[in-house]
Motif scaffolding. Structure first.
Motif, PDB file in Angstrom:
ATOM      1  N   LEU A  68      -4.280 -13.702  -5.493  1.00  0.00           N
ATOM      2  CA  LEU A  68      -5.281 -12.903  -4.783  1.00  0.00           C
ATOM      3  C   LEU A  68      -4.607 -11.779  -3.989  1.00  0.00           C
ATOM      4  CD1 LEU A  68      -8.339 -14.308  -2.831  1.00  0.00           C
ATOM      5  CD2 LEU A  68      -6.941 -12.486  -1.881  1.00  0.00           C
ATOM      6  N   ASN A  69      -3.534 -12.097  -3.276  1.00  0.00           N
ATOM      7  CA  ASN A  69      -2.845 -11.076  -2.473  1.00  0.00           C
ATOM      8  C   ASN A  69      -2.284  -9.963  -3.360  1.00  0.00           C
ATOM      9  OD1 ASN A  69      -3.418 -12.593  -0.201  1.00  0.00           O
ATOM     10  ND2 ASN A  69      -1.402 -13.569  -0.139  1.00  0.00           N
ATOM     11  N   ALA A  70      -1.732 -10.344  -4.525  1.00  0.00           N
ATOM     12  CA  ALA A  70      -1.176  -9.345  -5.439  1.00  0.00           C
ATOM     13  C   ALA A  70      -2.277  -8.503  -6.084  1.00  0.00           C
ATOM     14  CB  ALA A  70      -0.331 -10.025  -6.506  1.00  0.00           C
ATOM     15  N   LEU A  71      -3.448  -9.088  -6.284  1.00  0.00           N
ATOM     16  CA  LEU A  71      -4.573  -8.345  -6.857  1.00  0.00           C
ATOM     17  C   LEU A  71      -5.006  -7.179  -5.979  1.00  0.00           C
ATOM     18  CD1 LEU A  71      -7.048 -11.060  -8.234  1.00  0.00           C
ATOM     19  CD2 LEU A  71      -5.956  -9.243  -9.552  1.00  0.00           C
ATOM     20  N   THR A  89       5.745  -7.964  -2.853  1.00  0.00           N
ATOM     21  CA  THR A  89       5.389  -8.180  -1.448  1.00  0.00           C
ATOM     22  C   THR A  89       4.011  -7.598  -1.192  1.00  0.00           C
ATOM     23  OG1 THR A  89       7.710  -8.003  -0.805  1.00  0.00           O
ATOM     24  CG2 THR A  89       6.065  -7.693   0.934  1.00  0.00           C
ATOM     25  N   PRO A  90       3.102  -8.387  -0.609  1.00  0.00           N
ATOM     26  CA  PRO A  90       1.732  -7.883  -0.402  1.00  0.00           C
ATOM     27  C   PRO A  90       1.706  -6.580   0.388  1.00  0.00           C
ATOM     28  CG  PRO A  90       1.845 -10.245   0.029  1.00  0.00           C
ATOM     29  CD  PRO A  90       3.254  -9.778  -0.157  1.00  0.00           C
ATOM     30  N   LEU A  91       0.761  -5.724   0.050  1.00  0.00           N
ATOM     31  CA  LEU A  91       0.546  -4.521   0.838  1.00  0.00           C
ATOM     32  C   LEU A  91       0.105  -4.906   2.237  1.00  0.00           C
ATOM     33  CD1 LEU A  91      -1.467  -1.962  -1.344  1.00  0.00           C
ATOM     34  CD2 LEU A  91       0.796  -1.622  -0.350  1.00  0.00           C
ATOM     35  N   PRO A  92       0.552  -4.212   3.272  1.00  0.00           N
ATOM     36  CA  PRO A  92       0.027  -4.475   4.612  1.00  0.00           C
ATOM     37  C   PRO A  92      -1.496  -4.309   4.621  1.00  0.00           C
ATOM     38  CG  PRO A  92       1.930  -3.016   4.719  1.00  0.00           C
ATOM     39  CD  PRO A  92       1.585  -3.151   3.270  1.00  0.00           C
ATOM     40  N   ASN A 152      -6.776   2.074   1.238  1.00  0.00           N
ATOM     41  CA  ASN A 152      -6.962   2.281  -0.200  1.00  0.00           C
ATOM     42  C   ASN A 152      -8.403   2.035  -0.624  1.00  0.00           C
ATOM     43  OD1 ASN A 152      -4.376   3.088  -0.857  1.00  0.00           O
ATOM     44  ND2 ASN A 152      -3.705   1.063  -1.533  1.00  0.00           N
ATOM     45  N   LYS A 153      -9.011   1.013  -0.060  1.00  0.00           N
ATOM     46  CA  LYS A 153     -10.405   0.726  -0.388  1.00  0.00           C
ATOM     47  C   LYS A 153     -11.285   1.894   0.021  1.00  0.00           C
ATOM     48  CE  LYS A 153     -14.224  -2.422   0.681  1.00  0.00           C
ATOM     49  NZ  LYS A 153     -14.640  -3.703   1.294  1.00  0.00           N
ATOM     50  N   TRP A 154     -11.064   2.400   1.233  1.00  0.00           N
ATOM     51  CA  TRP A 154     -11.887   3.522   1.705  1.00  0.00           C
ATOM     52  C   TRP A 154     -11.668   4.762   0.847  1.00  0.00           C
ATOM     53  CZ3 TRP A 154     -11.279   8.498   3.356  1.00  0.00           C
ATOM     54  CH2 TRP A 154     -12.428   9.084   3.899  1.00  0.00           C
ATOM     55  N   ARG A 155     -10.420   5.052   0.512  1.00  0.00           N
ATOM     56  CA  ARG A 155     -10.142   6.244  -0.290  1.00  0.00           C
ATOM     57  C   ARG A 155     -10.795   6.155  -1.666  1.00  0.00           C
ATOM     58  NH1 ARG A 155      -3.745   7.873   0.813  1.00  0.00           N
ATOM     59  NH2 ARG A 155      -3.858   7.875   3.106  1.00  0.00           N
ATOM     60  N   ALA A 156     -10.736   4.975  -2.293  1.00  0.00           N
ATOM     61  CA  ALA A 156     -11.360   4.815  -3.612  1.00  0.00           C
ATOM     62  C   ALA A 156     -12.875   4.938  -3.518  1.00  0.00           C
ATOM     63  CB  ALA A 156     -10.965   3.479  -4.225  1.00  0.00           C
ATOM     64  N   ALA A 180      -8.856   9.748  -5.783  1.00  0.00           N
ATOM     65  CA  ALA A 180      -8.211   9.128  -4.625  1.00  0.00           C
ATOM     66  C   ALA A 180      -6.691   9.136  -4.773  1.00  0.00           C
ATOM     67  CB  ALA A 180      -8.705   7.700  -4.454  1.00  0.00           C
ATOM     68  N   ILE A 181      -6.020   9.457  -3.691  1.00  0.00           N
ATOM     69  CA  ILE A 181      -4.568   9.295  -3.603  1.00  0.00           C
ATOM     70  C   ILE A 181      -4.330   7.994  -2.846  1.00  0.00           C
ATOM     71  CG2 ILE A 181      -2.430  10.236  -2.655  1.00  0.00           C
ATOM     72  CD1 ILE A 181      -3.679  13.024  -3.007  1.00  0.00           C
ATOM     73  N   ILE A 182      -3.758   7.013  -3.536  1.00  0.00           N
ATOM     74  CA  ILE A 182      -3.650   5.674  -2.957  1.00  0.00           C
ATOM     75  C   ILE A 182      -2.231   5.388  -2.494  1.00  0.00           C
ATOM     76  CG2 ILE A 182      -5.572   4.787  -4.316  1.00  0.00           C
ATOM     77  CD1 ILE A 182      -3.413   3.409  -6.124  1.00  0.00           C
ATOM     78  N   ILE A 183      -2.110   4.410  -1.612  1.00  0.00           N
ATOM     79  CA  ILE A 183      -0.814   3.951  -1.098  1.00  0.00           C
ATOM     80  C   ILE A 183      -0.341   2.838  -2.024  1.00  0.00           C
ATOM     81  CG2 ILE A 183       0.400   3.017   0.897  1.00  0.00           C
ATOM     82  CD1 ILE A 183      -2.118   4.042   2.549  1.00  0.00           C
ATOM     83  N   THR A 184       0.847   2.983  -2.577  1.00  0.00           N
ATOM     84  CA  THR A 184       1.277   2.088  -3.650  1.00  0.00           C
ATOM     85  C   THR A 184       2.214   0.968  -3.230  1.00  0.00           C
ATOM     86  OG1 THR A 184       3.077   3.610  -4.207  1.00  0.00           O
ATOM     87  CG2 THR A 184       0.984   3.872  -5.403  1.00  0.00           C
ATOM     88  N   ASP A 185       2.761   1.042  -2.025  1.00  0.00           N
ATOM     89  CA  ASP A 185       3.699  -0.010  -1.626  1.00  0.00           C
ATOM     90  C   ASP A 185       3.810  -0.071  -0.104  1.00  0.00           C
ATOM     91  OD1 ASP A 185       5.452   2.107  -0.822  1.00  0.00           O
ATOM     92  OD2 ASP A 185       6.312   2.181  -2.844  1.00  0.00           O
ATOM     93  N   ALA A 186       4.563  -1.060   0.360  1.00  0.00           N
ATOM     94  CA  ALA A 186       4.713  -1.266   1.803  1.00  0.00           C
ATOM     95  C   ALA A 186       5.519  -0.158   2.465  1.00  0.00           C
ATOM     96  CB  ALA A 186       5.377  -2.623   2.058  1.00  0.00           C
ATOM     97  N   ASP A 187       6.196   0.679   1.664  1.00  0.00           N
ATOM     98  CA  ASP A 187       6.948   1.804   2.213  1.00  0.00           C
ATOM     99  C   ASP A 187       6.086   3.056   2.365  1.00  0.00           C
ATOM    100  OD1 ASP A 187       9.323   0.367   2.419  1.00  0.00           O
ATOM    101  OD2 ASP A 187       9.877   0.789   0.338  1.00  0.00           O
ATOM    102  N   SER A 188       4.783   2.910   2.156  1.00  0.00           N
ATOM    103  CA  SER A 188       3.809   3.993   2.363  1.00  0.00           C
ATOM    104  C   SER A 188       3.944   5.141   1.368  1.00  0.00           C
ATOM    105  CB  SER A 188       3.890   4.532   3.800  1.00  0.00           C
ATOM    106  OG  SER A 188       3.705   3.489   4.732  1.00  0.00           O
ATOM    107  N   ASN A 189       4.465   4.862   0.179  1.00  0.00           N
ATOM    108  CA  ASN A 189       4.470   5.882  -0.874  1.00  0.00           C
ATOM    109  C   ASN A 189       3.067   6.026  -1.445  1.00  0.00           C
ATOM    110  OD1 ASN A 189       7.339   6.612  -1.009  1.00  0.00           O
ATOM    111  ND2 ASN A 189       7.625   4.470  -1.613  1.00  0.00           N
TER     112      ASN A 189
END
Length: 382
Positions: free
Chosen positions: A159-162, A284-287, A294-298, A305-314
């Motif tokens: 679920l967290n990875a989804l 590692t789960p996204l913060p 990401n939900k709001w942007r989508a 939408a430009i989404i955040i892809t990892d915990a490093d905020s890329n």
């Protein structure tokens, strides 16, 4: 919680990665194209229709303008979609003499919530009593996909990875740009409406099943919900069925898009399940703050939408990230027999998602939203 007695939440577990789909369908008047509160009459004609495993295939929803079409338990997306369409044909035959057509999108373009009649039941009555104005606003439709998972200890890692794929699924399925006669500026207004309910929205990122049991204990003890079905997360465990239920998608008005979303969800969960079995460490789960953004942007921008892809905020455009995601899932799709259905997910940005098609129809019709309903009814009928 020290010393508190926590009741266990048994997870049935599924010995194989089954799939089941729930498709919420609205009823619209053939002439006015407004919503029609005729679900009870449709149910009377359809009767107690059940799948091969005894699952009721046509069920009631909160509003009397809605029927929910439900599959039995299947092994492939193709089987599940065929099951849905067999039931939809029966519902269409029942609705036609009533002067009613079938419609599916995340929201209706111009209907007014105050004109909609509620389905009376103890559960729905309690929901409206608690949520009041916001509960009455729930004039929304979605698609829910269940995928079987073998053991409870896999549920929250999966679920967290989804949640990495939450914006992809939402952007592809977004179909609710209009509300009560106005363009909201959002691709999925349904998403923002639904999360106003106190038990709806993003799931908590628990590390394991025990933490989830503590949560359930707290919710039941404090009366937040009376049963697990009252937990309306975007992705949630369904312990009774041994599944993870993905509830992100807006209502889908074409068979090919429904199949594509179901295939993508099936492949995502089965791929993550396989990686756990192979001893791989999941990402590692996204913060939570990135997941929320990401939900709001989508919901706001859809496929732009430009989404955040990892915990490093890329960050990355969601459609660019989608291409890599679909490529990674192709071997899983081959094994599950849904390669064709998954491939169609890549076609949605090229053809235009539903929210884009609706706006195009409205513009061509000089803002006539009846034309939008006509187009959606036609798509569902194809």
């Amino acid at each position: 919680m020290t010393g508190a007695k926590i009741e266990s939440v048994p997870f049935k577990g599924s010995p194989r990665p089954t799939i089941g789909i729930e498709w919420e369908i609205a009823l619209v008047d053939k002439v006015t194209r407004d919503l029609s509160n005729t679900a009870a009459a449709v149910f009377d004609v359809v009767g107690d229709r059940r799948a091969h495993d005894g699952t009721p295939q046509v069920t009631k929803e909160l509003l009397r303008n809605t029927v929910e079409i439900v599959t039995g338990v299947h092994s492939t997306v193709g089987e599940a979609v065929e099951d849905l369409h067999g039931t939809m044909d029966a519902v269409r035959r029942a609705a036609d003499p009533l002067g009613v057509d079938l419609f599916c999108a995340g929201t209706h373009p111009f209907a007014q919530w105050s004109a909609q009649q509620l389905t009376r039941s103890e559960h729905y009555d309690e929901l409206i009593e608690r949520t009041q104005w916001w509960g009455r606003q729930m004039m929304i439709w979605g698609v829910h996909v269940h995928v079987g998972v073998s053991h409870r200890d896999k549920v929250f890692p999966i679920l967290n990875a989804l949640l990495f794929a939450h914006p992809h699924l939402l952007a592809l399925s977004a179909s609710s740009p209009m509300w009560a006669g106005s363009d909201t500026g959002y691709a999925s207004n349904r998403t923002l409406m639904f999360q106003q309910l106190p038990t709806a929205g993003l799931p908590f990122q628990f590390e394991n099943w025990i933490q989830f049991e503590h949560f359930v204990h707290d919710q039941l003890k404090t009366g937040v919900f009376e049963q697990l079905g009252g937990m309306h997360w975007d992705i949630r465990p369904a312990p009774k069925w041994g599944t993870i239920e993905v509830r992100i998608c807006d209502g889908l008005s074409t068979r090919s898009e429904l199949a594509a979303m179901a295939a993508m969800i099936h492949c995502l969960i089965v791929d993550l399940d396989r990686r756990i079995d192979n001893g791989e460490k999941l990402p590692t789960p996204l913060p939570p703050w990135h997941v929320q953004e990401n939900k709001w942007r989508a919901a706001r921008y859809g496929l732009d939408a430009i989404i955040i892809t990892d915990a490093d905020s890329n960050e990355r455009l969601v459609t660019e990230d989608l291409d890599e995601l679909l490529n990674r899932l192709e071997p899983t799709a081959e094994r599950l027999g849904c390669a064709k259905e998954l491939a169609f997910a890549a076609e949605i940005p090229r053809r235009g998602a539903s929210y884009q098609r609706q706006r195009k129809v409205a513009a061509a019709a000089q803002g006539d939203l009846v034309a939008v309903v006509d187009a959606l009814v036609k798509e569902l009928d194809e």
